[in-house]
Write a protein that holds these residues in place. Sequence first.
Motif, PDB file in Angstrom:
ATOM      1  N   HIS A  82      75.325 186.070  21.377  1.00 60.39           N
ATOM      2  CA  HIS A  82      76.496 185.680  20.359  1.00 60.39           C
ATOM      3  C   HIS A  82      76.957 186.798  19.535  1.00 60.39           C
ATOM      4  CE1 HIS A  82      76.228 181.322  21.134  1.00 60.39           C
ATOM      5  NE2 HIS A  82      75.044 181.717  21.244  1.00 60.39           N
ATOM      6  N   PHE A  83      76.419 187.700  19.326  1.00 63.39           N
ATOM      7  CA  PHE A  83      76.904 188.718  18.310  1.00 63.39           C
ATOM      8  C   PHE A  83      76.418 190.221  18.907  1.00 63.39           C
ATOM      9  CE2 PHE A  83      75.637 185.199  15.790  1.00 63.39           C
ATOM     10  CZ  PHE A  83      76.823 185.060  15.196  1.00 63.39           C
ATOM     11  N   ALA A  84      77.552 191.067  19.087  1.00 61.22           N
ATOM     12  CA  ALA A  84      77.247 192.431  19.747  1.00 61.22           C
ATOM     13  C   ALA A  84      76.443 193.343  18.768  1.00 61.22           C
ATOM     14  CB  ALA A  84      78.422 192.797  20.134  1.00 61.22           C
TER      15      ALA A  84
ATOM     16  N   ARG B  18      73.161 178.265  13.390  1.00 63.82           N
ATOM     17  CA  ARG B  18      71.972 178.571  13.305  1.00 63.82           C
ATOM     18  C   ARG B  18      71.507 179.995  13.048  1.00 63.82           C
ATOM     19  NH1 ARG B  18      68.718 174.986  17.668  1.00 63.82           N
ATOM     20  NH2 ARG B  18      66.834 175.913  16.933  1.00 63.82           N
ATOM     21  N   ILE B  19      72.053 180.695  14.001  1.00 64.66           N
ATOM     22  CA  ILE B  19      71.914 182.165  13.695  1.00 64.66           C
ATOM     23  C   ILE B  19      72.334 182.554  12.479  1.00 64.66           C
ATOM     24  CG2 ILE B  19      72.575 184.347  14.668  1.00 64.66           C
ATOM     25  CD1 ILE B  19      72.178 183.334  17.402  1.00 64.66           C
ATOM     26  N   VAL B  20      73.600 182.349  12.076  1.00 66.89           N
ATOM     27  CA  VAL B  20      74.146 182.627  10.936  1.00 66.89           C
ATOM     28  C   VAL B  20      73.455 182.158   9.625  1.00 66.89           C
ATOM     29  CG1 VAL B  20      76.286 182.059   9.463  1.00 66.89           C
ATOM     30  CG2 VAL B  20      76.539 182.946  11.950  1.00 66.89           C
TER      31      VAL B  20
ATOM     32  N   LEU C 229      77.125 190.445  12.964  1.00 62.59           N
ATOM     33  CA  LEU C 229      76.323 189.340  12.310  1.00 62.59           C
ATOM     34  C   LEU C 229      76.566 189.232  11.008  1.00 62.59           C
ATOM     35  CD1 LEU C 229      72.672 189.472  13.887  1.00 62.59           C
ATOM     36  CD2 LEU C 229      73.770 187.496  13.474  1.00 62.59           C
ATOM     37  N   LEU C 230      76.677 190.374  10.282  1.00 56.27           N
ATOM     38  CA  LEU C 230      76.853 190.327   8.966  1.00 56.27           C
ATOM     39  C   LEU C 230      78.196 189.799   8.520  1.00 56.27           C
ATOM     40  CD1 LEU C 230      74.957 193.708   7.702  1.00 56.27           C
ATOM     41  CD2 LEU C 230      74.284 191.181   7.512  1.00 56.27           C
TER      42      LEU C 230
END
Length: 187
Positions: free
Chosen positions: A46-48, A10-12, A53-54
């Motif tokens: 989930h993403f540091a 969902r985040i991606v 994220l990218l």
Amino acid sequence: MTKPVETRQRIVGAVLRIIGEDGVAGVTNRRIAQEAGVSLGSITYHFATQQDLLRESMLHFVADETRRFAELARQNQAGCDDLEQVVEVVCQVGRATRADADRIAPYELYLNAGRDPELRAAAADCFAAYDKLASTVLASIGVEDADQVAGAVVAMVMGLKLRALSTGSDPEDLVDGLMAIAKALTR
């Protein structure tokens, strides 16, 4: 309760939509949380970093795109008998790369891959899938050295798609240009 894998997806997905709408500069944790319907803390869980994220967004897009284009290549392995069938494949590609926010995001990510060496391999995988489809179709209509020509055809299609996205022109216009090139190549 949402599973961690589902939350990451969902985040991606949210990141890709945001990039498509407002570019990489529009990607903020608050906006992602709102768009994805997740807590703000789950993003950093989930993403540091934003670069993570990218990177994950690019890899997600590439995996989907590679599967889609590999399937198109497989479907056309038997070959196209004539230019009409080539046009149909090009139309399938056009529909697969429609001009919406989800399709603008990859161009942003490709540019980001130019700045991030870790993304270059993923971008290369995606372009390899594009090249495979182009080579398969070109070879089926008798183009000599289809593997060598495929990259140039893909570059032209990408350029035409970028032009359509940036000018708002109809992506179907690229079919006419590709038909003219295909006719010239098969003479």
